[in-house]
Design an enzyme around this catalytic site. Sequence first.
Site, PDB file in Angstrom:
ATOM      1  CG  HIS A  26      69.853  37.621  12.434  1.00 41.95           C
ATOM      2  ND1 HIS A  26      68.668  38.387  12.465  1.00 41.95           N
ATOM      3  CD2 HIS A  26      69.623  36.121  12.941  1.00 41.95           C
ATOM      4  CE1 HIS A  26      67.876  37.538  13.398  1.00 41.95           C
ATOM      5  NE2 HIS A  26      68.401  36.228  13.321  1.00 41.95           N
ATOM      6  CD  GLU A  53      70.255  33.139  11.215  1.00 41.81           C
ATOM      7  OE1 GLU A  53      69.420  32.446  11.904  1.00 41.81           O
ATOM      8  OE2 GLU A  53      69.646  33.804  10.524  1.00 41.81           O
ATOM      9  CG  ASP A  55      66.027  31.490  10.338  1.00 46.19           C
ATOM     10  OD1 ASP A  55      66.405  30.989  11.025  1.00 46.19           O
ATOM     11  OD2 ASP A  55      65.576  32.855  10.538  1.00 46.19           O
ATOM     12  CG  HIS A  68      62.270  33.979  11.661  1.00 46.55           C
ATOM     13  ND1 HIS A  68      60.942  34.258  12.488  1.00 46.55           N
ATOM     14  CD2 HIS A  68      63.269  33.789  12.497  1.00 46.55           C
ATOM     15  CE1 HIS A  68      61.491  33.959  13.796  1.00 46.55           C
ATOM     16  NE2 HIS A  68      62.621  33.806  13.810  1.00 46.55           N
TER      17      HIS A  68
HETATM   18  O1  G3P Z   1      71.080  32.330  14.516  1.00 42.33           O
HETATM   19  C1  G3P Z   1      70.316  32.293  15.809  1.00 42.33           C
HETATM   20  C2  G3P Z   1      68.982  33.411  15.330  1.00 42.33           C
HETATM   21  O2  G3P Z   1      68.778  33.634  14.257  1.00 42.33           O
HETATM   22  C3  G3P Z   1      67.916  32.538  16.211  1.00 42.33           C
HETATM   23  O3  G3P Z   1      66.827  33.539  16.331  1.00 42.33           O
HETATM   24  O4  G3P Z   1      64.520  33.745  15.875  1.00 42.33           O
HETATM   25  O5  G3P Z   1      66.016  34.704  14.686  1.00 42.33           O
HETATM   26  O6  G3P Z   1      65.855  32.544  14.121  1.00 42.33           O
HETATM   27  P1  G3P Z   1      65.941  33.653  15.255  1.00 42.33           P
HETATM   28 CA    CA Z   2      67.573  32.215  12.741  1.00 39.57          CA
END
Ligand code: G3P
Ligand code: CA
Length: 350
Positions: A26, A53, A55, A68
């Site tokens: 993440h 992962e 953003d 993020h």
């Molecule tokens: O992968 C989904 C997760 O990342 C969603 O939460 O707020 O960390 O982007 P967030």
């Molecule tokens: Ca995310």
Amino acid sequence: MTVLDVTRPVLDRTSSLVLTPAVVAHRGASGHRPEHTLEAYRTAIRMGADDIELDLVITRDGVLVVRHDAELSRTTDVADHPGLAHLRTTRTIDGVETTGWFVEDLTLAQLKTLAARERMRGTRSANTAWDGLEGVPTFTEVLAMVGAESVRRGRAVGVMVELKHAAHFESVGLTLDVPLLSDLGRHGLDHPWARVTLMSFETTVLRRLAGRTRLPVVQLLDRGHRRPADLAAAGDPTTYADLASPEGLARIDDYADGIGAHRELVLPRDAAGAIGEPSSLVRDAHRAWLTVHVWTLRAENRFLPANLRRGPAPDAHGDMAGEVRALLDAGVDGIITDHPGVALRAARGY
Ligand code: G3P
Ligand code: CA
């Protein structure tokens, strides 16, 4: 005759095929390095994470970058740049009013003058040692790094891409999905065999992408009675709880291949904050032919269910492996975590 041992993974780790349940890092290995830095992603790949992962947000001149938040001061040194002071403002995005510096107000050249820093400065104070060592990467810089690491290590590292604030950016003339598909295309990654998954909490952008690419699409689901920002802006009362119902999952199946659920939707917590029996969400989603990833597992006690905390210190690590095992027992297809090493050990013993 070879007898298949079904208790062991069928595929070895040099295969480009996907092991499930997948362990997804993440924002990179963000438990160990400042999130969304190349070093965070590389650390995750070194640990053996199946996917990273990330953003995506977008600059004023239309370049996708990994962050993020649209507001930059929590994870960069933007506040220390006198030349950017005039860009400090107050804005409401997805119903939340925030004061600071917004990515859509900076050009890529301005953004590239910033240095990344640790978000959780108290909880993850060791990570501040990496403050200032890197800038904010563009999406294409990350794709290039992942491609190089995949070749170097002989395995295809996956990328789970989350589009942030798509409706908001569109409202200011910055559409995320056009540069997204163009960046992926330039890296030869816009085809069904690429290890790329597209995710969003918003439904509109996912429906649009489903019609434009054959890459897998994942609908993210938050807890309970919150609403996807695009639907809320359009006056649609649908909540995430509605989308997580069997009827909602059938709607999601129209455009998506899977869901990415808040972990408490799979393992609800009782009044004391402890986890017990899973909900029916994984079974319901699988019945609708949807895969299930869960987010976000973190090893520090403050984030763990009450029955998996170890000792009184909120920032000490508790039994995240226990949470991973409970989610695997519930049948999830992927674990999205800040601590991929813990998840890999719990899921596969290494
Ligand atoms: O992968 C989904 C997760 O990342 C969603 O939460 O707020 O960390 O982007 P967030
Ligand atoms: Ca995310």
